[in-house]
Design a protein around this motif. Structure first.
Motif, PDB file in Angstrom:
ATOM      1  N   VAL A 183       3.804  10.117  -7.553  1.00  0.00           N
ATOM      2  CA  VAL A 183       4.710  10.451  -8.645  1.00  0.00           C
ATOM      3  C   VAL A 183       3.958  10.535  -9.966  1.00  0.00           C
ATOM      4  O   VAL A 183       4.070  11.499 -10.721  1.00  0.00           O
ATOM      5  N   GLU A 184       3.118   9.483 -10.203  1.00  0.00           N
ATOM      6  CA  GLU A 184       2.429   9.426 -11.500  1.00  0.00           C
ATOM      7  C   GLU A 184       1.419  10.548 -11.670  1.00  0.00           C
ATOM      8  O   GLU A 184       1.190  11.033 -12.769  1.00  0.00           O
ATOM      9  N   GLU A 185       0.786  10.944 -10.588  1.00  0.00           N
ATOM     10  CA  GLU A 185      -0.272  11.948 -10.724  1.00  0.00           C
ATOM     11  C   GLU A 185       0.203  13.379 -10.456  1.00  0.00           C
ATOM     12  O   GLU A 185      -0.588  14.298 -10.383  1.00  0.00           O
ATOM     13  N   GLU A 193       0.834  -1.205   0.000  1.00  0.00           N
ATOM     14  CA  GLU A 193       0.000   0.000   0.000  1.00  0.00           C
ATOM     15  C   GLU A 193       0.871   1.258   0.000  1.00  0.00           C
ATOM     16  O   GLU A 193       0.585   2.228  -0.701  1.00  0.00           O
ATOM     17  N   ALA A 194       1.930   1.214   0.770  1.00  0.00           N
ATOM     18  CA  ALA A 194       2.828   2.374   0.826  1.00  0.00           C
ATOM     19  C   ALA A 194       3.468   2.604  -0.548  1.00  0.00           C
ATOM     20  O   ALA A 194       3.554   3.739  -1.038  1.00  0.00           O
ATOM     21  N   GLU A 195       3.876   1.497  -1.186  1.00  0.00           N
ATOM     22  CA  GLU A 195       4.480   1.604  -2.525  1.00  0.00           C
ATOM     23  C   GLU A 195       3.487   2.194  -3.517  1.00  0.00           C
ATOM     24  O   GLU A 195       3.818   3.059  -4.322  1.00  0.00           O
ATOM     25  N   HIS A 196       2.252   1.684  -3.403  1.00  0.00           N
ATOM     26  CA  HIS A 196       1.194   2.134  -4.316  1.00  0.00           C
ATOM     27  C   HIS A 196       0.978   3.646  -4.170  1.00  0.00           C
ATOM     28  O   HIS A 196       0.922   4.392  -5.144  1.00  0.00           O
ATOM     29  N   GLU A 197       0.913   4.063  -2.935  1.00  0.00           N
ATOM     30  CA  GLU A 197       0.675   5.490  -2.661  1.00  0.00           C
ATOM     31  C   GLU A 197       1.801   6.356  -3.228  1.00  0.00           C
ATOM     32  O   GLU A 197       1.571   7.375  -3.852  1.00  0.00           O
ATOM     33  N   GLU A 198       3.010   5.880  -3.025  1.00  0.00           N
ATOM     34  CA  GLU A 198       4.153   6.637  -3.507  1.00  0.00           C
ATOM     35  C   GLU A 198       4.140   6.749  -5.028  1.00  0.00           C
ATOM     36  O   GLU A 198       4.390   7.806  -5.599  1.00  0.00           O
ATOM     37  N   ARG A 199       3.786   5.602  -5.662  1.00  0.00           N
ATOM     38  CA  ARG A 199       3.741   5.602  -7.123  1.00  0.00           C
ATOM     39  C   ARG A 199       2.667   6.572  -7.626  1.00  0.00           C
ATOM     40  O   ARG A 199       2.860   7.311  -8.577  1.00  0.00           O
ATOM     41  N   MET A 200       1.510   6.566  -6.942  1.00  0.00           N
ATOM     42  CA  MET A 200       0.426   7.463  -7.358  1.00  0.00           C
ATOM     43  C   MET A 200       0.877   8.919  -7.249  1.00  0.00           C
ATOM     44  O   MET A 200       0.583   9.738  -8.107  1.00  0.00           O
TER      45      MET A 200
END
Ligand code: DAH
Length: 365
Positions: free
Chosen positions: A105-107, A96-103
């Motif tokens: 950056v991506e957004e 979940e932490a990885e997902h949040e970080e990616r979002m």
């Protein structure tokens, strides 16, 4: 009736065998560690911790065991399931932490990127300045008058006491229109609107006339063959130079703020007698320590326009009785006023039509 099955050996129930439980647990832990994203982890949870997972099924077998065998088997399976659930929880937190970080950056929105959205336009600063000036006079009960830019030679010159041979005609480098017999010019000042107004209205007359004018000037930072003036004309009984001075002081203060008034310097215009050049108190140094002021170059004053008491010859030419009426007139550069008021240093900016120049004026209140 048969008694309890005391011979039942839990070790014989395959899913509950210690090595089997450990194998299932290890398989679950390996799958959890290998889950690369939240979607994969969901699948792993279903397979290894869901209702139909091997460990859940093993758990169900416990109920079928004789009481003395349940405790050990229960502890074994419970421990394995606990370890699997804990590993699931930890992996979930990581993913979940990885997902949040990616979002994040991506957004990310880069607000500095150029946009291809069409720019909204803005009203031209000269238009707004003309209206602002007109408003000052309309608030005093004056009216706005207009005239054509292609003007009769007679109205541009003769009616204003500048006959064909008058030397003052050379003060205004004129664009003449063809054919010459038409006697038409591009108006060199807004003063012909004075003549038009007197010819078409009865006094009392209180008008301002903002508009575009033309002279054969070369383009540079302070000259342009097309520019703008505002003319003022008052014709009434008992009008004196004092009314002129009061009106221009009010105009100057309305444009440049409290304390910015005018002074008159004797001058000559064919259409006024007496005539004066109008200076403004320097709006930068306000006359204090003007020696160091770059705007007025030590003068303490800045040239703004011309004015005077309307020459009786002009009144007569325009059908006004000079025995009954007197009047005053003035003419200022609107471009000059805009440049002073907003610190515009190059007149070319006013005419080149670059929207980046005009836009900041649009947000002025
Ligand atoms: N028309 C003059 C010019 O363009 C300016 C001017 C001077 C207008 C004196 C006036 C006036 O009405 O009274 O240079």
């Amino acid at each position: 009736m048969s008694g309890p099955n005391t011979d039942y050996d839990p070790v014989e129930v395959t899913p509950l065998r210690a090595d089997e439980v450990e194998a299932q647990r290890d398989a679950a832990l390996a799958a959890i560690a290998a889950a690369a994203d939240l979607e994969a982890l969901k699948q792993v949870r279903l397979e290894h911790a869901g209702d139909r997972s091997p460990l859940a099924l093993a758990n169900r077998e416990i109920g079928a065991l004789p009481p003395q065998a349940r405790k050990e088997a229960g502890a074994r399976v419970g421990k394995a399931r606990g370890e699997v659930n804990k590993a699931l929880g930890q992996r979930l937190a990581v993913l979940e932490a990885e997902h949040e970080e990616r979002m994040l950056v991506e957004e990310t929105v880069d607000v500095t990127l150029p946009t291809d959205r069409a720019l909204t336009g803005a009203r031209h600063p000269i238009t707004m300045m003309s209206e602002r000036i007109a408003d000052v006079f309309v608030a005093m009960g004056w009216e706005v008058a207009e005239g054509p830019q292609v003007e009769a030679e007679w109205l541009n010159f003769d009616a204003l006491n500048m006959g064909a041979d008058h030397p003052a005609r050379t003060m205004q480098d004129t664009f003449w229109l063809e054919p010459a017999e038409a006697a038409l010019v591009l108006r060199t000042h807004t003063s012909p609107v004075q003549a038009r107004t007197m010819l078409t209205r009865e006094p009392p007359i209180y008008v301002v006339c903002p508009g575009r004018v033309y002279r054969t000037d070369e383009i540079d930072a302070t000259h342009s063959p097309v520019f703008h003036q505002v003319e003022g004309l008052v014709i009434d009984e008992g009008i004196t130079m004092a009314h002129l001075k009061g009106s221009l002081d009010h105009f100057a203060t309305a444009m440049f703020g409290e304390g910015i008034t005018t002074r008159f310097r004797p001058s000559y215009f064919p259409f006024t007698e007496p005539s004066a050049e109008v200076d403004l108190v320097c709006f930068v140094c306000r006359g204090v320590n003007s020696d160091e002021c770059r705007t007025c170059r030590g003068e303490g004053w800045i040239e703004w326009g011309g004015c005077g008491v309307v020459n009786p010859r002009v009144l007569i030419a325009c059908g006004v009785d000079p025995e009954k009426y007197t009047g005053f007139a003035f003419g200022m550069g609107i471009d000059r006023t805009l440049m002073f008021r907003h610190g515009v240093e190059d007149l070319r900016d006013v005419f080149e039509g670059d929207i980046r120049f005009a836009q900041p004026f649009g947000i002025e209140i």
